[in-house]
Scaffold this motif. Sequence first.
Motif, PDB file in Angstrom:
ATOM      1  N   ILE A  27       0.844  -1.202   0.000  1.00 39.50           N
ATOM      2  CA  ILE A  27       0.000   0.000   0.000  1.00 39.50           C
ATOM      3  C   ILE A  27       0.877   1.248   0.000  1.00 39.50           C
ATOM      4  N   ALA A  28       1.934   1.231   0.806  1.00 38.84           N
ATOM      5  CA  ALA A  28       2.855   2.372   0.853  1.00 38.84           C
ATOM      6  C   ALA A  28       3.498   2.596  -0.512  1.00 38.84           C
ATOM      7  N   ALA A  29       3.883   1.512  -1.189  1.00 42.53           N
ATOM      8  CA  ALA A  29       4.502   1.632  -2.505  1.00 42.53           C
ATOM      9  C   ALA A  29       3.529   2.224  -3.523  1.00 42.53           C
ATOM     10  N   GLU A  30       2.262   1.828  -3.440  1.00 45.35           N
ATOM     11  CA  GLU A  30       1.244   2.375  -4.341  1.00 45.35           C
ATOM     12  C   GLU A  30       1.073   3.865  -4.111  1.00 45.35           C
ATOM     13  N   LYS A  31       1.118   4.286  -2.857  1.00 46.03           N
ATOM     14  CA  LYS A  31       0.931   5.699  -2.547  1.00 46.03           C
ATOM     15  C   LYS A  31       2.117   6.528  -3.054  1.00 46.03           C
ATOM     16  N   ILE A  32       3.320   5.978  -2.950  1.00 42.57           N
ATOM     17  CA  ILE A  32       4.490   6.684  -3.470  1.00 42.57           C
ATOM     18  C   ILE A  32       4.366   6.864  -4.980  1.00 42.57           C
ATOM     19  N   PHE A  38       3.775  12.600   2.261  1.00 37.30           N
ATOM     20  CA  PHE A  38       4.598  13.265   3.271  1.00 37.30           C
ATOM     21  C   PHE A  38       5.690  12.337   3.791  1.00 37.30           C
ATOM     22  N   ASP A  39       6.862  12.893   4.021  1.00 41.80           N
ATOM     23  CA  ASP A  39       7.940  12.160   4.685  1.00 41.80           C
ATOM     24  C   ASP A  39       7.467  11.777   6.084  1.00 41.80           C
ATOM     25  N   GLY A  40       7.661  10.508   6.446  1.00 48.41           N
ATOM     26  CA  GLY A  40       7.238  10.044   7.761  1.00 48.41           C
ATOM     27  C   GLY A  40       5.817   9.535   7.824  1.00 48.41           C
ATOM     28  N   THR A  41       5.141   9.440   6.675  1.00 48.26           N
ATOM     29  CA  THR A  41       3.787   8.877   6.648  1.00 48.26           C
ATOM     30  C   THR A  41       3.825   7.428   7.122  1.00 48.26           C
ATOM     31  N   VAL A  42       2.838   7.061   7.934  1.00 49.77           N
ATOM     32  CA  VAL A  42       2.750   5.699   8.462  1.00 49.77           C
ATOM     33  C   VAL A  42       1.470   5.045   7.963  1.00 49.77           C
ATOM     34  N   VAL A  43       1.629   3.874   7.366  1.00 49.52           N
ATOM     35  CA  VAL A  43       0.491   3.064   6.923  1.00 49.52           C
ATOM     36  C   VAL A  43       0.291   1.948   7.945  1.00 49.52           C
ATOM     37  N   ILE A  44      -0.898   1.876   8.517  1.00 47.66           N
ATOM     38  CA  ILE A  44      -1.191   0.903   9.578  1.00 47.66           C
ATOM     39  C   ILE A  44      -2.399   0.076   9.186  1.00 47.66           C
ATOM     40  N   THR A  45      -2.388  -1.195   9.554  1.00 49.21           N
ATOM     41  CA  THR A  45      -3.576  -2.016   9.401  1.00 49.21           C
ATOM     42  C   THR A  45      -3.774  -2.869  10.647  1.00 49.21           C
ATOM     43  N   SER A  46      -5.034  -3.222  10.905  1.00 50.52           N
ATOM     44  CA  SER A  46      -5.341  -4.132  12.011  1.00 50.52           C
ATOM     45  C   SER A  46      -5.272  -5.582  11.567  1.00 50.52           C
ATOM     46  N   ASP A  47      -5.366  -5.795  10.253  1.00 49.34           N
ATOM     47  CA  ASP A  47      -5.411  -7.159   9.721  1.00 49.34           C
ATOM     48  C   ASP A  47      -4.631  -7.210   8.408  1.00 49.34           C
ATOM     49  N   GLN A  48      -3.398  -7.676   8.492  1.00 50.04           N
ATOM     50  CA  GLN A  48      -2.557  -7.806   7.297  1.00 50.04           C
ATOM     51  C   GLN A  48      -2.635  -9.249   6.814  1.00 50.04           C
ATOM     52  N   THR A  49      -3.159  -9.439   5.633  1.00 49.05           N
ATOM     53  CA  THR A  49      -3.456 -10.799   5.165  1.00 49.05           C
ATOM     54  C   THR A  49      -2.311 -11.461   4.414  1.00 49.05           C
ATOM     55  N   MET A  69       2.712  -2.303  10.348  1.00 50.28           N
ATOM     56  CA  MET A  69       2.754  -0.939   9.825  1.00 50.28           C
ATOM     57  C   MET A  69       3.955  -0.751   8.897  1.00 50.28           C
ATOM     58  N   SER A  70       3.883   0.287   8.097  1.00 49.93           N
ATOM     59  CA  SER A  70       4.992   0.665   7.225  1.00 49.93           C
ATOM     60  C   SER A  70       5.206   2.164   7.335  1.00 49.93           C
ATOM     61  N   VAL A  71       6.468   2.563   7.385  1.00 52.55           N
ATOM     62  CA  VAL A  71       6.829   3.971   7.463  1.00 52.55           C
ATOM     63  C   VAL A  71       7.457   4.388   6.129  1.00 52.55           C
ATOM     64  N   ILE A  72       6.943   5.466   5.558  1.00 54.02           N
ATOM     65  CA  ILE A  72       7.498   6.004   4.314  1.00 54.02           C
ATOM     66  C   ILE A  72       8.496   7.100   4.656  1.00 54.02           C
ATOM     67  N   LEU A  73       9.716   6.939   4.177  1.00 52.50           N
ATOM     68  CA  LEU A  73      10.774   7.903   4.444  1.00 52.50           C
ATOM     69  C   LEU A  73      11.378   8.395   3.134  1.00 52.50           C
ATOM     70  N   LYS A  74      12.024   9.547   3.207  1.00 49.49           N
ATOM     71  CA  LYS A  74      12.699  10.108   2.028  1.00 49.49           C
ATOM     72  C   LYS A  74      14.170  10.383   2.376  1.00 49.49           C
ATOM     73  N   ARG A 134      21.228   7.886  -5.342  1.00 50.09           N
ATOM     74  CA  ARG A 134      20.654   8.200  -4.024  1.00 50.09           C
ATOM     75  C   ARG A 134      19.379   7.400  -3.777  1.00 50.09           C
ATOM     76  N   ILE A 135      18.969   7.350  -2.519  1.00 52.40           N
ATOM     77  CA  ILE A 135      17.690   6.721  -2.164  1.00 52.40           C
ATOM     78  C   ILE A 135      16.628   7.799  -2.156  1.00 52.40           C
ATOM     79  N   SER A 136      15.642   7.684  -3.029  1.00 52.54           N
ATOM     80  CA  SER A 136      14.587   8.703  -3.073  1.00 52.54           C
ATOM     81  C   SER A 136      13.490   8.411  -2.055  1.00 52.54           C
ATOM     82  N   HIS A 137      13.115   7.146  -1.940  1.00 51.37           N
ATOM     83  CA  HIS A 137      12.095   6.734  -0.975  1.00 51.37           C
ATOM     84  C   HIS A 137      12.501   5.410  -0.334  1.00 51.37           C
TER      85      HIS A 137
END
Length: 253
Positions: A27-32, A38-49, A69-74, A134-137
């Motif tokens: 999901i984080a990759a799709e959003k990127i 935003f830098d530091g965005t956190v994707v959280i789920t209660s049920d990861q299948t 959860m997943s944290v998006i960083l730049k 460089r690492i972009s994301h």
Amino acid sequence: MHNFQPKTLFLGKNIVYLPSCHSTNDIAAEKIQNESIFDGTVVITSDQTAGRGQRGNSWEALPGQNITMSVILKPDFLSASSQFQLNIAVSLGVHDFLSRYIPEGLSIKWPNDIYVGNRKMGGILIENTLAGSRISHAIAGIGLNINQLSFSDSKAISLRLATRQDEFDLEQLIGDLCVSLEKYYLQLKNGHAATQKKQYLQHLFRYQENHYFKKDGIRFIGKIVDIASNGMLMIEVDGIIEHFDFKEVSFEI
């Protein structure tokens, strides 16, 4: 699991909560790909299948009982050749957070699993997107066993099992985890990679101990002596230091 504001500068200030999803990293990759995120965005789920771990392993987590959860960083301050520095910083952030509850027996199993004794409490999967050199994301996927009391794998353990405490408040824990992650991420950004590597080695599972490992189905005795700058594990075998990549060697536990 999303109505909280961690006491951070930026990490976790933007929360994307999904009651259920296949993988927070996906999901984080799709959003990127599709959004200005935003830098530091956190994707959280209660049920990861369909959570993933290192080596393509699956991650077992009962709904509503654990941190997924997943944290998006730049981290564009990092070169592609320095990718493992981010693994170290994130692993230290998770270790720092858990050490408040588990003062002894907590370690980081190379490259970035979290162990209590010989049992696994969590895992980290970092996926980087490069822009030139460089690492972009970066997406730091974090799975931590918190309130779950039974596992199909006898080597798994949760925070509740390890501490023998009552059920933990997941929202509070995620907020505290964000604080620790930001602390070590900013340390890395401010040039403290060498200090962090020393800390990582201090917390490294079976560091400077003779143990069995396995490569290509063959067991051997070796001693972890260091981590190379590219993240390869350095093991002394019969007096010779050999380098192993992520999928080349496994621990015999």
